[in-house]
Motif scaffolding. Structure first.
Motif, short mmCIF file in Angstrom:
data_model
loop_
_atom_site.label_atom_id
_atom_site.label_comp_id
_atom_site.label_asym_id
_atom_site.label_seq_id
_atom_site.Cartn_x
_atom_site.Cartn_y
_atom_site.Cartn_z
N ARG A 161 0.83 -1.20 0.00
CA ARG A 161 0.00 0.00 0.00
C ARG A 161 0.87 1.26 0.00
O ARG A 161 0.56 2.24 -0.68
CB ARG A 161 -0.93 -0.02 1.21
N ALA A 162 1.98 1.23 0.75
CA ALA A 162 2.86 2.41 0.80
C ALA A 162 3.50 2.67 -0.57
O ALA A 162 3.52 3.81 -1.05
CB ALA A 162 3.94 2.21 1.86
N GLN A 163 4.02 1.60 -1.20
CA GLN A 163 4.65 1.79 -2.51
C GLN A 163 3.62 2.14 -3.58
O GLN A 163 3.91 2.89 -4.52
CB GLN A 163 5.43 0.54 -2.91
N SER A 164 2.42 1.62 -3.43
CA SER A 164 1.35 1.96 -4.38
C SER A 164 0.97 3.43 -4.23
O SER A 164 0.69 4.11 -5.24
CB SER A 164 0.13 1.07 -4.15
N ALA A 165 0.96 3.92 -2.99
CA ALA A 165 0.67 5.34 -2.77
C ALA A 165 1.74 6.21 -3.41
O ALA A 165 1.44 7.25 -4.01
CB ALA A 165 0.57 5.62 -1.28
#
Length: 390
Positions: free
Chosen positions: A152-156
């Motif tokens: 989720r962090a890298q997708s953000a």
């Protein structure tokens, strides 16, 4: 003509095979007399980074300072006519477009995927086509579904990168769309028609095609989106032996599915992973090549390899396949298209088997007109010439 070719090689295997494609293109350009200055980075380098460099990695898709410094030095030293960008993520960043423009160098980009809009670049999620982020200022669905590297962090971060660099992408001087499908994607993104050129990749000429073999060949990565499950569902709708042999070559998570089909039916043979010589031999043995992805596969090279070998293609009407087989070619299509549905594919198999000999010459002719290295290299040189001096 001097060209900087910029590309971030992937650590993981990619559906489009970009790493090999870029290498081949550099070789073809040099053979045509172009001075190429490679500006290549690899995701494998990350393991060797210092702690300080690793600390900067999270921002590198947005702005990679070291890459900008190195590119500036390269441009100052060689004064290239064009910067040709392929994949910028994660170590180059789209910021290389701004760096080149700051030095007065026009930028050409070959678009290998849908990452102007889609964080994964695939328009594919959870086993089906997904375009939930189209038209959004920020790709929130990509964050919710962890579309980039399962995080989720890298997708953000990637969704933010795509939002930040929307003006960057719209400043690219010329886009090379590998197929008409990618050209439509770019137009939908807001790129003017006059800044898009459709130019596919080519492959080396394997020579005069051998006489047609028999049956069907599926080769490539054995993963859900490539459609091996769809194919086997369609194949089982015919009696064992009714269509001749089906040979399946490749490796991947669905390998057990292919092995089980070969154990179940006498007309299915699993060849396993093949090297280049093995692929060439499999192509000689077959009459029709199957390319049945269930996603918008940008430019499946297996189709071009089939055409070069004089083998017609039965494919799904998704992504780049309609363009590759020449669905709109006045000289005649080099294969058949179906929707990615088992019943429709099953119905097309006998047709392809019966008409293979008639369509085979059209397959080789389409390769020679559209995908031969001499043809695509000339197209690329014309693109460069149109940019030089701008």
């Amino acid at each position: 003509m001097q060209v900087i070719v910029a590309h971030n090689r992937y650590r993981e295997a990619q559906p489009s095979g970009e790493n090999t494609i870029v290498d081949q293109e550099i070789t073809q350009l040099r053979a045509a007399g172009v001075t190429v200055h490679p500006f290549l980075r690899s995701s494998d380098e990350i393991a060797e980074f210092s702690p300080a460099a690793k600390a900067l990695l999270p921002i590198s898709p947005i702005y990679a300072p070291k890459a900008q410094q190195e590119l500036s030095r390269l441009i100052t030293e060689h004064r290239p006519d064009v910067l040709h960008l392929h994949n910028p993520y994660p170590l180059l960043s789209p910021w290389v477009v701004r760096t080149a423009h700051r030095h007065g160098v026009p930028v050409v980009q070959t678009v290998h995927n849908y990452r102007q809009v889609c964080s994964s670049g695939l328009y594919f999620r959870d086993g089906k086509i997904c375009q939930d982020c189209r038209g959004r200022a920020l790709g929130v669905p990509a964050i919710v579904h962890r579309c980039y590297r399962g995080s989720r962090a890298q997708s953000a971060l990637m969704a933010t990168t795509l939002a930040v660099h929307r003006p960057t992408w719209r400043s690219v001087d010329r886009y090379i769309a590998l197929t008409s499908g990618i050209a439509a994607h770019l137009r939908d993104y807001g790129i003017p028609e006059e800044r898009i050129v459709v130019k596919p990749n080519g492959i080396p000429d394997p020579g005069i095609p051998a006489p047609l073999g028999e049956g069907f060949l599926f080769f490539g990565r054995l993963s859900p989106e490539k459609g091996v499950g769809l194919l086997l569902d369609a194949w089982r709708r015919h009696p064992d032996g009714a269509l001749g042999p089906l040979r399946i070559a490749g490796d991947g998570e669905l390998r057990p599915l292919a092995e089980a089909a070969a154990a179940e039916r006498a007309d299915v043979e699993f060849l396993g992973p093949l090297d280049r010589a093995g692929v060439a031999a499999a192509l000689r043995s077959t009459a029709v090549v199957l390319a049945v992805p269930t996603w918008h596969d940008v430019l499946p090279t297996v189709v071009i390899e089939a055409l070069a070998a004089g083998r017609p293609v039965l494919g799904t009407a998704l992504g780049g396949i309609p363009y590759l087989v020449g669905a709109d070619d006045p000289a005649g299509a080099a294969g058949w298209l179906v929707r990615p549905e088992p019943a429709e594919l099953a119905a097309a198999l006998p047709t392809a088997r019966e008409a293979a000999a008639t369509v085979a010459p059209l397959a080789r002719a389409r390769y020679e007109r559209t995908f031969h290295p001499d043809v695509v290299t000339k197209q690329l040189l014309d693109v460069y010439a149109g940019m030089a001096g701008r």
